[in-house]
Enzyme design. Structure first.
Site, PDB file in Angstrom:
ATOM      1  N   ARG A 150      -7.688 -29.605  22.628  1.00 26.18           N
ATOM      2  CA  ARG A 150      -7.404 -28.500  21.712  1.00 26.18           C
ATOM      3  C   ARG A 150      -7.351 -27.191  22.497  1.00 26.18           C
ATOM      4  O   ARG A 150      -7.949 -27.065  23.572  1.00 26.18           O
ATOM      5  CB  ARG A 150      -8.487 -28.406  20.631  1.00 26.18           C
ATOM      6  CG  ARG A 150      -8.689 -29.689  19.831  1.00 26.18           C
ATOM      7  CD  ARG A 150      -9.895 -29.556  18.905  1.00 26.18           C
ATOM      8  NE  ARG A 150     -10.123 -30.746  18.096  1.00 26.18           N
ATOM      9  CZ  ARG A 150     -10.912 -31.767  18.453  1.00 26.18           C
ATOM     10  NH1 ARG A 150     -11.565 -31.726  19.619  1.00 26.18           N
ATOM     11  NH2 ARG A 150     -11.070 -32.806  17.659  1.00 26.18           N
ATOM     12  N   LYS A 174     -15.453 -30.266  19.222  1.00 27.12           N
ATOM     13  CA  LYS A 174     -15.994 -29.826  17.943  1.00 27.12           C
ATOM     14  C   LYS A 174     -17.451 -30.248  17.811  1.00 27.12           C
ATOM     15  O   LYS A 174     -17.828 -31.326  18.263  1.00 27.12           O
ATOM     16  CB  LYS A 174     -15.170 -30.414  16.798  1.00 27.12           C
ATOM     17  CG  LYS A 174     -13.812 -29.745  16.608  1.00 27.12           C
ATOM     18  CD  LYS A 174     -13.145 -30.249  15.346  1.00 27.12           C
ATOM     19  CE  LYS A 174     -11.849 -29.496  15.063  1.00 27.12           C
ATOM     20  NZ  LYS A 174     -11.201 -29.971  13.819  1.00 27.12           N
ATOM     21  N   HIS A 245      -1.072 -27.382  18.648  1.00 28.37           N
ATOM     22  CA  HIS A 245      -1.421 -28.772  18.359  1.00 28.37           C
ATOM     23  C   HIS A 245      -0.248 -29.724  18.577  1.00 28.37           C
ATOM     24  O   HIS A 245      -0.448 -30.940  18.666  1.00 28.37           O
ATOM     25  CB  HIS A 245      -1.949 -28.886  16.926  1.00 28.37           C
ATOM     26  CG  HIS A 245      -3.427 -29.155  16.857  1.00 28.37           C
ATOM     27  ND1 HIS A 245      -4.340 -28.407  17.561  1.00 28.37           N
ATOM     28  CD2 HIS A 245      -4.148 -30.097  16.197  1.00 28.37           C
ATOM     29  CE1 HIS A 245      -5.556 -28.866  17.320  1.00 28.37           C
ATOM     30  NE2 HIS A 245      -5.463 -29.897  16.506  1.00 28.37           N
ATOM     31  N   ARG A 248      -0.818 -31.550  21.694  1.00 31.76           N
ATOM     32  CA  ARG A 248      -1.868 -32.548  21.462  1.00 31.76           C
ATOM     33  C   ARG A 248      -1.285 -33.758  20.717  1.00 31.76           C
ATOM     34  O   ARG A 248      -1.571 -34.911  21.068  1.00 31.76           O
ATOM     35  CB  ARG A 248      -3.000 -31.904  20.665  1.00 31.76           C
ATOM     36  CG  ARG A 248      -4.174 -32.821  20.311  1.00 31.76           C
ATOM     37  CD  ARG A 248      -5.277 -31.962  19.708  1.00 31.76           C
ATOM     38  NE  ARG A 248      -6.312 -32.714  19.016  1.00 31.76           N
ATOM     39  CZ  ARG A 248      -7.363 -33.271  19.612  1.00 31.76           C
ATOM     40  NH1 ARG A 248      -7.495 -33.177  20.928  1.00 31.76           N
ATOM     41  NH2 ARG A 248      -8.274 -33.921  18.911  1.00 31.76           N
ATOM     42  N   HIS A 271     -11.917 -37.597  18.635  1.00 30.15           N
ATOM     43  CA  HIS A 271     -12.014 -37.804  17.189  1.00 30.15           C
ATOM     44  C   HIS A 271     -13.301 -38.550  16.851  1.00 30.15           C
ATOM     45  O   HIS A 271     -13.620 -39.557  17.480  1.00 30.15           O
ATOM     46  CB  HIS A 271     -10.819 -38.626  16.683  1.00 30.15           C
ATOM     47  CG  HIS A 271      -9.546 -37.847  16.576  1.00 30.15           C
ATOM     48  ND1 HIS A 271      -8.303 -38.431  16.531  1.00 30.15           N
ATOM     49  CD2 HIS A 271      -9.331 -36.507  16.503  1.00 30.15           C
ATOM     50  CE1 HIS A 271      -7.377 -37.500  16.441  1.00 30.15           C
ATOM     51  NE2 HIS A 271      -7.981 -36.327  16.417  1.00 30.15           N
ATOM     52  N   TYR A 280      -1.238 -41.258  14.072  1.00 35.99           N
ATOM     53  CA  TYR A 280      -0.211 -41.295  15.110  1.00 35.99           C
ATOM     54  C   TYR A 280       0.541 -42.616  15.158  1.00 35.99           C
ATOM     55  O   TYR A 280       1.638 -42.688  15.691  1.00 35.99           O
ATOM     56  CB  TYR A 280      -0.838 -40.990  16.483  1.00 35.99           C
ATOM     57  CG  TYR A 280      -1.415 -39.599  16.549  1.00 35.99           C
ATOM     58  CD1 TYR A 280      -0.588 -38.480  16.577  1.00 35.99           C
ATOM     59  CD2 TYR A 280      -2.789 -39.386  16.544  1.00 35.99           C
ATOM     60  CE1 TYR A 280      -1.104 -37.209  16.606  1.00 35.99           C
ATOM     61  CE2 TYR A 280      -3.317 -38.110  16.578  1.00 35.99           C
ATOM     62  CZ  TYR A 280      -2.481 -37.026  16.611  1.00 35.99           C
ATOM     63  OH  TYR A 280      -2.989 -35.758  16.637  1.00 35.99           O
TER      64      TYR A 280
END
Length: 299
Positions: A150, A174, A245, A248, A271, A280
């Site tokens: 990110r 995150k 993004h 990404r 994730h 995806y």
């Protein structure tokens, strides 16, 4: 128990920042969401959080739809306020049933936008020259695509987070979760040139350890990265609207299309849930179908 709404709010923001250890951007989103809701209550003449019932919650959410906000944004705001009331209930025994009863809107079936490999190749090939800005921008793009990180993770990378021997970078994701992400020879070459020839000139007597810096020598911001990417697109004469993004998304899509397994891609992207990565697979399937329909003689 006696309480003041502003005090509950301030304690809640401190809670998500310090105890939940959320990122600065997430804390800011939570704070804005709660403040907007409290402003709504003030307009409605509600001064006691215990007076908030399901109809008020529904009225507020209806107003969000009327503003034309995306479902994902509305869902986040519901989560923020629900979390706020849950905290208020545990700390001050405030009734939190209004938002517990509220359902999240169904997610929009919108696939992430990504670059095709030829588009990225055109973007990379648009770089010319070895001036300090071009070297920095090229290294930035190479590292973004090589790792799928990110933009907030990119701007927080320190010089010491790069392990040249192993070809990996330590990333703060995150929830302040750390992970190691590998990068290849193209990114390594670009980083070497940037750190040797560009960064020392950009620093201008500044002293800090951030890897990427702006033209004043200060740490590069998320907004700065977005501006750099937009300028790249204009130089490459690509007419697709870019947002960070997309690189990404391209990273994940190209890995899966090349045969990478889902768990590995999940780990690389950072994730928490596999469902976040599974989107995806829809992209790669759609890409396969389009290729088939455009190339098979009897399609």
């Amino acid at each position: 128990m006696v309480y003041q709404t502003s005090v509950v709010r301030d304690e809640y923001i401190s809670y998500v920042r310090l105890e939940k250890n959320y990122s600065a951007n997430t804390v800011l989103e939570y704070e804005n969401d709660v403040n907007e809701f409290l402003a709504f209550l003030q307009i409605e003449g509600i001064t006691d959080l215990n007076e908030v019932t399901y109809p008020e919650a529904r009225l507020y959410v209806t107003g969000l739809y009327d503003k034309g906000l995306a479902r994902a944004t509305i869902s986040r705001k519901i989560s923020s306020i629900r979390s706020f009331f849950k905290f208020a209930n545990s700390r001050y025994s405030i009734n939190d049933s209004a938002f517990r009863l509220l359902h999240h809107p169904k997610k929009e079936e919108r696939l992430p936008a990504f670059f095709y490999e030829k588009e990225l190749e055109q973007l990379f090939n648009s770089f010319e020259g070895d001036d300090k800005k071009s070297l920095r921008d090229y290294a930035l793009l190479e590292l973004l695509y090589a790792t799928g990180i990110r933009v907030s993770e990119l701007t927080s990378i320190r010089m010491q987070d790069i392990d040249d021997y192993l070809g990996i970078v330590l990333v703060m994701g995150k929830g302040r979760k750390e992970r190691y992400v590998p990068f290849g020879s193209f990114a390594q070459t670009a980083l070497d040139a940037y750190r040797e020839k560009s960064r020392p000139l950009l620093m201008k007597q500044k002293e800090h350890d951030r890897l990427f810096v702006n033209l004043r020598g200060d740490p590069l911001t998320d907004r700065g990265v977005r501006h750099i990417l937009t300028m790249m697109m204009e130089r490459a004469a690509l007419h697709t609207k870019i947002y960070p993004h997309m690189i990404r998304h391209s990273f994940a899509t190209h890995l899966l299309a090349g045969g990478a397994d889902m768990r590995t891609v999940q780990e690389l992207l950072g994730h928490s849930h596999l469902s976040s990565t599974q989107v995806y697979t829809h992209i790669t399937k759609e890409h396969l179908r389009n290729t088939y329909m455009n190339t098979h003689p009897r399609a």
